[in-house]
Design a protein around this motif. Sequence first.
Motif, PDB file in Angstrom:
ATOM      1  N   GLY A   1     -15.504   0.682   4.357  1.00 16.41           N
ATOM      2  CA  GLY A   1     -15.456   2.034   3.824  1.00 16.41           C
ATOM      3  C   GLY A   1     -14.108   2.682   4.051  1.00 16.41           C
ATOM      4  O   GLY A   1     -13.516   3.262   3.133  1.00 16.41           O
ATOM      5  N   MET A   2     -13.609   2.553   5.274  1.00 15.67           N
ATOM      6  CA  MET A   2     -12.313   3.156   5.590  1.00 15.67           C
ATOM      7  C   MET A   2     -11.200   2.508   4.763  1.00 15.67           C
ATOM      8  O   MET A   2     -10.247   3.174   4.375  1.00 15.67           O
ATOM      9  CB  MET A   2     -12.007   3.001   7.088  1.00 15.67           C
ATOM     10  N   THR A   3     -11.334   1.226   4.537  1.00 15.75           N
ATOM     11  CA  THR A   3     -10.329   0.540   3.708  1.00 15.75           C
ATOM     12  C   THR A   3     -10.344   1.113   2.298  1.00 15.75           C
ATOM     13  O   THR A   3      -9.291   1.378   1.704  1.00 15.75           O
ATOM     14  CB  THR A   3     -10.623  -0.981   3.662  1.00 15.75           C
ATOM     15  N   ASN A   4     -11.532   1.326   1.776  1.00 17.78           N
ATOM     16  CA  ASN A   4     -11.634   1.905   0.431  1.00 17.78           C
ATOM     17  C   ASN A   4     -10.994   3.284   0.376  1.00 17.78           C
ATOM     18  O   ASN A   4     -10.282   3.622  -0.565  1.00 17.78           O
ATOM     19  CB  ASN A   4     -13.101   2.022   0.015  1.00 17.78           C
ATOM     20  N   ILE A   5     -11.245   4.063   1.405  1.00 19.13           N
ATOM     21  CA  ILE A   5     -10.671   5.421   1.433  1.00 19.13           C
ATOM     22  C   ILE A   5      -9.154   5.330   1.505  1.00 19.13           C
ATOM     23  O   ILE A   5      -8.439   6.027   0.779  1.00 19.13           O
ATOM     24  CB  ILE A   5     -11.241   6.212   2.624  1.00 19.13           C
ATOM     25  N   ALA A   6      -8.657   4.437   2.346  1.00 17.34           N
ATOM     26  CA  ALA A   6      -7.203   4.279   2.460  1.00 17.34           C
ATOM     27  C   ALA A   6      -6.605   3.864   1.117  1.00 17.34           C
ATOM     28  O   ALA A   6      -5.538   4.329   0.726  1.00 17.34           O
ATOM     29  CB  ALA A   6      -6.882   3.236   3.520  1.00 17.34           C
ATOM     30  N   LEU A   7      -7.331   3.024   0.400  1.00 12.44           N
ATOM     31  CA  LEU A   7      -6.829   2.544  -0.895  1.00 12.44           C
ATOM     32  C   LEU A   7      -6.767   3.645  -1.936  1.00 12.44           C
ATOM     33  O   LEU A   7      -6.026   3.550  -2.915  1.00 12.44           O
ATOM     34  CB  LEU A   7      -7.737   1.421  -1.416  1.00 12.44           C
ATOM     35  N   MET A   8      -7.571   4.692  -1.725  1.00 10.99           N
ATOM     36  CA  MET A   8      -7.592   5.759  -2.720  1.00 10.99           C
ATOM     37  C   MET A   8      -6.482   6.775  -2.534  1.00 10.99           C
ATOM     38  O   MET A   8      -6.296   7.660  -3.375  1.00 10.99           O
ATOM     39  CB  MET A   8      -8.940   6.476  -2.668  1.00 10.99           C
ATOM     40  N   GLN A   9      -5.746   6.675  -1.420  1.00 13.45           N
ATOM     41  CA  GLN A   9      -4.666   7.624  -1.200  1.00 13.45           C
ATOM     42  C   GLN A   9      -3.542   7.384  -2.215  1.00 13.45           C
ATOM     43  O   GLN A   9      -3.347   6.268  -2.677  1.00 13.45           O
ATOM     44  CB  GLN A   9      -4.112   7.474   0.232  1.00 13.45           C
ATOM     45  N   ASP A  10      -2.827   8.451  -2.524  1.00 13.51           N
ATOM     46  CA  ASP A  10      -1.724   8.317  -3.471  1.00 13.51           C
ATOM     47  C   ASP A  10      -0.509   7.709  -2.780  1.00 13.51           C
ATOM     48  O   ASP A  10      -0.340   7.826  -1.571  1.00 13.51           O
ATOM     49  CB  ASP A  10      -1.338   9.699  -4.033  1.00 13.51           C
ATOM     50  N   ASP A  11       0.339   7.126  -3.606  1.00 11.66           N
ATOM     51  CA  ASP A  11       1.648   6.621  -3.163  1.00 11.66           C
ATOM     52  C   ASP A  11       1.567   5.679  -1.962  1.00 11.66           C
ATOM     53  O   ASP A  11       2.373   5.782  -1.029  1.00 11.66           O
ATOM     54  CB  ASP A  11       2.604   7.785  -2.816  1.00 11.66           C
ATOM     55  N   ILE A  12       0.605   4.811  -1.972  1.00  9.64           N
ATOM     56  CA  ILE A  12       0.569   3.819  -0.887  1.00  9.64           C
ATOM     57  C   ILE A  12       1.677   2.810  -1.162  1.00  9.64           C
ATOM     58  O   ILE A  12       1.794   2.339  -2.293  1.00  9.64           O
ATOM     59  CB  ILE A  12      -0.762   3.029  -0.857  1.00  9.64           C
ATOM     60  N   PRO A  13       2.467   2.472  -0.146  1.00  7.15           N
ATOM     61  CA  PRO A  13       3.492   1.444  -0.384  1.00  7.15           C
ATOM     62  C   PRO A  13       2.827   0.164  -0.874  1.00  7.15           C
ATOM     63  O   PRO A  13       1.707  -0.168  -0.451  1.00  7.15           O
ATOM     64  CB  PRO A  13       4.131   1.248   0.991  1.00  7.15           C
ATOM     65  N   LEU A  14       3.533  -0.541  -1.753  1.00  6.97           N
ATOM     66  CA  LEU A  14       2.969  -1.733  -2.402  1.00  6.97           C
ATOM     67  C   LEU A  14       2.442  -2.741  -1.400  1.00  6.97           C
ATOM     68  O   LEU A  14       1.363  -3.312  -1.553  1.00  6.97           O
ATOM     69  CB  LEU A  14       4.070  -2.376  -3.249  1.00  6.97           C
ATOM     70  N   LYS A  15       3.221  -2.936  -0.338  1.00  6.66           N
ATOM     71  CA  LYS A  15       2.842  -3.955   0.642  1.00  6.66           C
ATOM     72  C   LYS A  15       1.562  -3.538   1.369  1.00  6.66           C
ATOM     73  O   LYS A  15       0.683  -4.355   1.614  1.00  6.66           O
ATOM     74  CB  LYS A  15       4.013  -4.159   1.627  1.00  6.66           C
ATOM     75  N   VAL A  16       1.496  -2.232   1.696  1.00  3.89           N
ATOM     76  CA  VAL A  16       0.306  -1.737   2.399  1.00  3.89           C
ATOM     77  C   VAL A  16      -0.911  -1.888   1.493  1.00  3.89           C
ATOM     78  O   VAL A  16      -1.982  -2.321   1.924  1.00  3.89           O
ATOM     79  CB  VAL A  16       0.501  -0.263   2.816  1.00  3.89           C
ATOM     80  N   GLN A  17      -0.704  -1.563   0.220  1.00  6.99           N
ATOM     81  CA  GLN A  17      -1.819  -1.684  -0.719  1.00  6.99           C
ATOM     82  C   GLN A  17      -2.289  -3.132  -0.811  1.00  6.99           C
ATOM     83  O   GLN A  17      -3.481  -3.423  -0.836  1.00  6.99           O
ATOM     84  CB  GLN A  17      -1.367  -1.204  -2.097  1.00  6.99           C
ATOM     85  N   ASP A  18      -1.307  -4.010  -0.823  1.00  3.94           N
ATOM     86  CA  ASP A  18      -1.622  -5.433  -0.885  1.00  3.94           C
ATOM     87  C   ASP A  18      -2.447  -5.842   0.338  1.00  3.94           C
ATOM     88  O   ASP A  18      -3.448  -6.548   0.232  1.00  3.94           O
ATOM     89  CB  ASP A  18      -0.302  -6.208  -0.952  1.00  3.94           C
ATOM     90  N   CYS A  19      -2.010  -5.349   1.518  1.00  2.00           N
ATOM     91  CA  CYS A  19      -2.727  -5.688   2.758  1.00  2.00           C
ATOM     92  C   CYS A  19      -4.145  -5.118   2.711  1.00  2.00           C
ATOM     93  O   CYS A  19      -5.113  -5.790   3.063  1.00  2.00           O
ATOM     94  CB  CYS A  19      -2.001  -5.140   3.972  1.00  2.00           C
ATOM     95  N   LEU A  20      -4.241  -3.867   2.255  1.00  2.00           N
ATOM     96  CA  LEU A  20      -5.560  -3.227   2.214  1.00  2.00           C
ATOM     97  C   LEU A  20      -6.485  -3.969   1.254  1.00  2.00           C
ATOM     98  O   LEU A  20      -7.665  -4.163   1.532  1.00  2.00           O
ATOM     99  CB  LEU A  20      -5.421  -1.759   1.786  1.00  2.00           C
TER     100      LEU A  20
END
Lengths: 642, 631
Positions: free
Chosen positions: A140-159
Motif C-alpha cells: 500500500g505504501m509503495t502504491n502511495i509513493a508511486l502516486m506522488q508527482d515528480d518522482i525521480p525516474l530511478k526511484v520510480q523504477d525501484c518502487l
Amino acid sequence: MSMEEERLESVWGSVSSPIIVFHKDDPLEPVYENQEMRLMRKGKPFFEMLAPKEAEALCFEIPRRGERRAPLFCHMEKKVYSAVLFDWEEYCSCILHDVSQYYYHNQKELEEAQLANRAKTNFLSAMSHDIRTPMNAIVGMTNIALMQDDIPLKVQDCLDKIRVASGHMMSLLNDVLDMSRIESGKILLQVEDLDVADLLHEILIVARPQTDGKKQHFHVEIGHMEKERIQADGMRLAQICNNLLSNATKFTPKGGEIRLFLEVSRLTYRPLSRDAEGKEYVLRIQVEDDGIGMEKEFLPRIFQPFERERTMTVSKIQGTGLGMAITQSLVKMMGGHIQVESQVGEGTCFTIEIPVDAAADAQNLHSQALEGKRILLLDDDEQQGQVLVDMLHSLGMQWDWARTAEEAVDDLNESVFLDKEYFAFLTAEKIQNVEMMDFLPEIRKRMGSQFPMLMLYGDDWSQTEYLLTRAGVDAFIPLPLFRSRLLAGLYSFTEEYRVEEARKQKLAEVDFARYRILLVEDNELNREIAQEILQLTGMGVEHAANGKEAVEKFSRSEPHYYDMILMDIQMPVMDGLEATRQIRALSRPDAAKVPIVAMTANAFLEDVKDSLEAGMNAHISKPLDMDQVYNCIKLFLGEETV
Amino acid sequence: MRQYQQRYVDNLATIANLSVVSAQLPENVTVFMEQRNENTKQINALIEENTDLLRRNLMPVIDDIISASEEEIQDLDDFADRLLQGSDQLDLFLNYIVRNALVTYARKWGKRDMLIKELYYTGLALFYMQDRLIGAGLHLYQWKMSLMFGEAAGYIKKYDEIEDAQTRGYIHRSMANLALSYPWKPEKEAVKKLDIIRYSMKILTDPVYRAKTPTLPWDTFVYKSHQERSSGTAYLKDAADGANPKIVGEILESTEYVWRMQLEADQKRGKAPSSRWILKYELTQYHCGIRSLSYLLTQIEKCYMERDPSDYSQSGIENNLYVPAIYAEYIALDERAKYKKKEILGYMYRMMVKYVKGMPGNQRDARMVRNLLMAVSRFIEYPGGISLKDFLLELVVCRNPDVYADSRMVAHISQKLMLQAVERAPHLLLGLLGCEDIGQVKERAPQLARFAYESGMLHDVGFISVSSLMVQTGRSWFEEEQKMYESHVYAGRNLLQECESTKPYVYTAFGHHRFYNEKGGYPEAYRRDENPNQVVTDMVSVAAFLVQEMDGSSYPFHKEAPGKELLASARLEAGSRLSPAVVGLLDGWEEELVEYLQNGKTEAYEEAFDLLRGNNGAYAILSDAASKPGN
C-alpha cells in the motif's frame, strides 16, 4: 454368442472375480462380461450401479488403457471394489476385486488423518493472514509513493520493482500454504484471460535480479506464439516458472547459463488428463541451466514433498523441498505434465506442457487501425527482423526493412519520389556502424515532431530513456518480442487510439466529490492506506472499525447517505460477511441497493463465493490496487455520471 | 561576415602558411627546427585565439540558433561560404557545424528556400568529410549525406510552389548529388544509384522543367550526371560476366557522352585528350565487352609510352604515376597477364621511383601524393622485384616530413627497445620471426631490430591519406575531427594488408593506439590476442607515446613534457595503456633516451628532407633496384 464373445469367454470365462470388457473406442458399451459380473449386477446396467463420479472416472480411464496408477474404487451396494484395468488387444478389461474389509478399515484412519490435515491447513491459513497484514502495508505504501508527482525516474523504477516483487512475495507466502491446500484439494485455479507477455514480464521481474545477482547469463527465448492471449491461472503459472528459475539460479554457479523458453502452439496430441480435454493449444515452458545437475537416482523422487538431493544439503543451499512438489501438483491441476532431464555437472532441463484455451483477443480490433500502414524497419539482426516482419504481416501492415542506416535513409529518400508514406519508424536498439544517438535525431528532424519513432529495447531502459527520448524516440517496444506489445506500441500512434484516449480521459474526469463511501476496516494501517487512495478521487470517506460499527453507522444515516461500502472480511466483533447480511436485512430503501464491495487478503474463489452469498456486490483483493479500486468505483458510481 | 569571423579566417590562412613546410626544402635543418618551433608557438597562440573567438562569439549563436537575428544568419551563411569554397577547404568541419545549425534555423522557422539551400550545402560538407575517409575505408558520413541531399531533392514534388530559380537549382543539384551517396558495389547499391541518376536526368532533360527555370545551367547538370554515371567501372569490374545489361548500357552511354564532350572541349582548347580520359573510356569499353583485356593493356602501355618523364604538370603526374597504377590494377585481373607483363610493370615502377625522386621543388605536391597513393593501393609485388614496404619507406612516408620525423624517432626507440629485449628479456621475443629458443633470439638480433625499426617507420603510414587535416586545423578539435584523426589506423591497415612485404606491419599500424589492457585507446576493432607480433606493437606503442608526449609541435592537443618526467609518466601508464614488460625495458638507458627524445628530431627531419630531395638517405634499396633492369 458371437465368435468374438466366444473368444473372450475362452480367455476370461474361468476367472473367479467379476470381469467386464470394453472396446477402447467405446467405453460405454461393454462387449463382454463373465458369469461373476452378470450375477453381481443382477440385470442392472454396469455404470448405473456406480456412483456418478466413479462411473465418470472409469469411463475416462478405459481409453487410456489403464495408465492410471492410483487405485480406482467402485462402490456397489454396500461393497467396495478395486477396479483394475488391463490393456488387451483393442480391449480394456476391468477386473473388480472386493476390498470392502480393507477399505472400511483404512477409511477410519484416513478420516482421522484428514481431520489432522484440516487442522494444519487452518492453522497455516490463519498464520498466513497475520504475515500478510504487514505485507499489505508495504504494498500500500509503495502504491502511495508511486502516486506522488515528480518522482525521480530511478526511484520510480525501484518502487515499481518493489510493488511487483512484494506482490510476488505475497504469493510466495502462499507456497507454504499451497502444499497443504493441494493435499486437501482446496486449491482452485483462477483461470482467466492472460497475456503471455504479461506473464513473462511478471516472471522476469522476480527472476532477473536473482540471475543478475549471481552474474548468470539469463536468456529468454520465445518460440512460435500461435496465441499470445490464453486462458490460464497467471499467478500459478508465474509461481511454476519462478520455482523452476529459482532452482536453476540456486544450482547454477556464478556466470552460468540459464535459459527460459516459452511457446504457445497448437495441441497436436490427445492430453492424458481429463482437465485438459478439449483444449486446442499447449503452453510449453522450458527452463534449462548448465548448473550442477542431479544424480539419475534422484530424478524419480524430485517431485516428492520434502525430498532434497544430498548435494543440496552438502552445499548448504536453502529450500523447503516443497517447490518441485508444488510445481508438479500445479502442473497436474492444470492438466499438464512436467519432465526433467539432468546430468551431474552438465545441468538440468525442465519441460512443462500445459494444454490451454485461447482467450478472446480484443487487440484484433486495434490491428484494424493499422491495416495497410507502412513501417520503416531498421534492424540488422536477420532473425529478429524476420520475426518483426512476420508480425507486421500478421497485423496487415506493410514494411520496408533496412539492415543499415544507409538503407533506412535510402528508403526515406525513395518514399518521397515514390509517394510512399511511412506511418512510423521502428528500429533496433543498436545497429552496426552507426551511432544511434547521432542517427535518431537526424531522422526526427527529417520526419518532423509528429512522426512516430519506436525502438526495440532488450534491457531495462530507464537508464537511457532520457537520452533516447531526447534523441527522438517516442516509445519503446520491449524484447523479447510479442505481437501484442508491438501492436499496442504501434496502435498508440493511431488516430483511433487518440479518440479512444480522449474518451477515457472523459471517463477519468468523473467527479467523485459528490459521493460518500463507508470504509470498514479494523487494521489501522490498512485503513490509512485505503483512505489515502480513496481520498485521491475526491470522494468523502467515513470509516468503521468493525462490522458492528458499520451496521450501526449505516442504520443511523439518512437513506442514500452512503453511496458505497468497502468492507473488510476478517474483523473482530463482527466480520464483514455478517455485517453485510445485517445491512441487507434492514428495512430501508437503500439497504438492498447500496453497493457493498468486499476487501480481503485471502482472494480465493471460495472467499469470493462466500462474500457474494452474503450479499456483497463485488470483491477486490487486498492489498488494494489503485486501478482495481478506481475501476470498481467507476463500475458502481461512475457510469451514471458518464 | 562579422569581425570575429574575418579574424578567424585570417588566422586560418596564417596558420596554414606557418604549418606548411615550404616548397623550397630547408638547407639547414637546425635553422628549420628553430623556425618550426617559433612557428609552432605562433600557431598555438593563433589556435588558442581562434578557439576563443568561436567559443565567445560563434558557439552561443549556434547553441541558440533559432533565436538568431536575420542579420546573424546572413553573416553565418557568408562565414560558412568562406570556410568551404569548392575544393578550398579552409575549415571543413566548422563549415559543417555552421551549415547544420542553419538547417535547424530554416526548419524551425519554415524558411523553405533557405532549408533547401542549407541541406544542399550540409550534404556537400558531408561529402567532403566522407571523401577524406576513403583511404580508411570508413563510411561515417554516408547516411547523413544521403539524408541531407535526399530531403532537399524531395522538394522536387513542390517544384512549382518554389519560385526562386537558385533554390530550384539546389534541388536539381541535391538530386544529382544524392547519387554520390550510393556506392557502385554491391549491385543492389549500384542499381539504386542508377535509379536516382536516371530519375534526375529525366527531369534535367525534360523541356517542361527547362522552360520553368530557363536560367539554370541545365547542360552542365546533365554533363555532371553523365560523369557520375560513367564512373561505374568499379561496378563493371566486380560484376565481370554477371553485369546487369541495363546498367552496362547506361554506363556505356554516359562514358560515350563524357568522352565526346571532352574531345570537343579539348579540340576547342587545341589540346590532346588527357590520358585519364582516354583510359576511362578504354576501361569502360573493356568492361562492357567491346574490347579485350590485351587490347586494353596495349592502350595503357601506349598511353604510358607517350608520357614525358620530366613533366610534373597535372597531366605529367598522371601519365607517370596514375597510368602505371591502372596498369597494375588491370594486369592483376589475369594471372597470365600478371606474369607476362612483369617486366613492363617492373619498368614502370623503376621509372616511377626515378620520376618521384627527380621532382624539382615541391615534392609534396598534393596531386603527386594522391597519385602515388593510387599506385601504392594497387601495388603488385614480384619475387625479387621492388617491394611495397621499400616503396613506402623510401618514397611515400617522407611526403609528409612531420609524420616521417615522428615515425623515424619511434622507429629508433623501438629498435633500441628490441635490442634491450634481446639482451635482458629474450623470452619476450620467443615466437617472433620464428625464434623458437633464446639462442635463436640472440642469433637473429639484427633481423629483430630491423623489424622493430620498420614497424616504427610504418606505424603511422595511414596519416598520408588524412594528413591534410593536421595542417588545416586552426582551432581546438571537434569530436568529428578526433574520429577522423583516429581513422589513420584503418588507413594504415588498408595500405599495408595487400602485399606480402607489408603484412607483418599491419597489426602495429592498426593497434598501436589501443591500450595494452584493451580498456582504452582505439580502435576497438583491434584484437590484441590476434596479433602475432604483440611485443613489437607494444614497443612501438611505448615509443610513440614518448615521442608524442615530447613533441607538441605536430599535434596541437599534446603538451610538451620534459624528458625525465615523460619517462615517469610512461611508467605510470604501465599495465594500463602501455605494456609493463616493455616499459621495464626503458630502465638503464634513460639518459640516452632522454637525450634522443630532445634532439633526435633534427636528424629525423634531415633524413626526410634528404629523401624528398631525391637522395637515397638511409635507404638505397629502391635506387639500387631502379638501376637494375629486370627488377
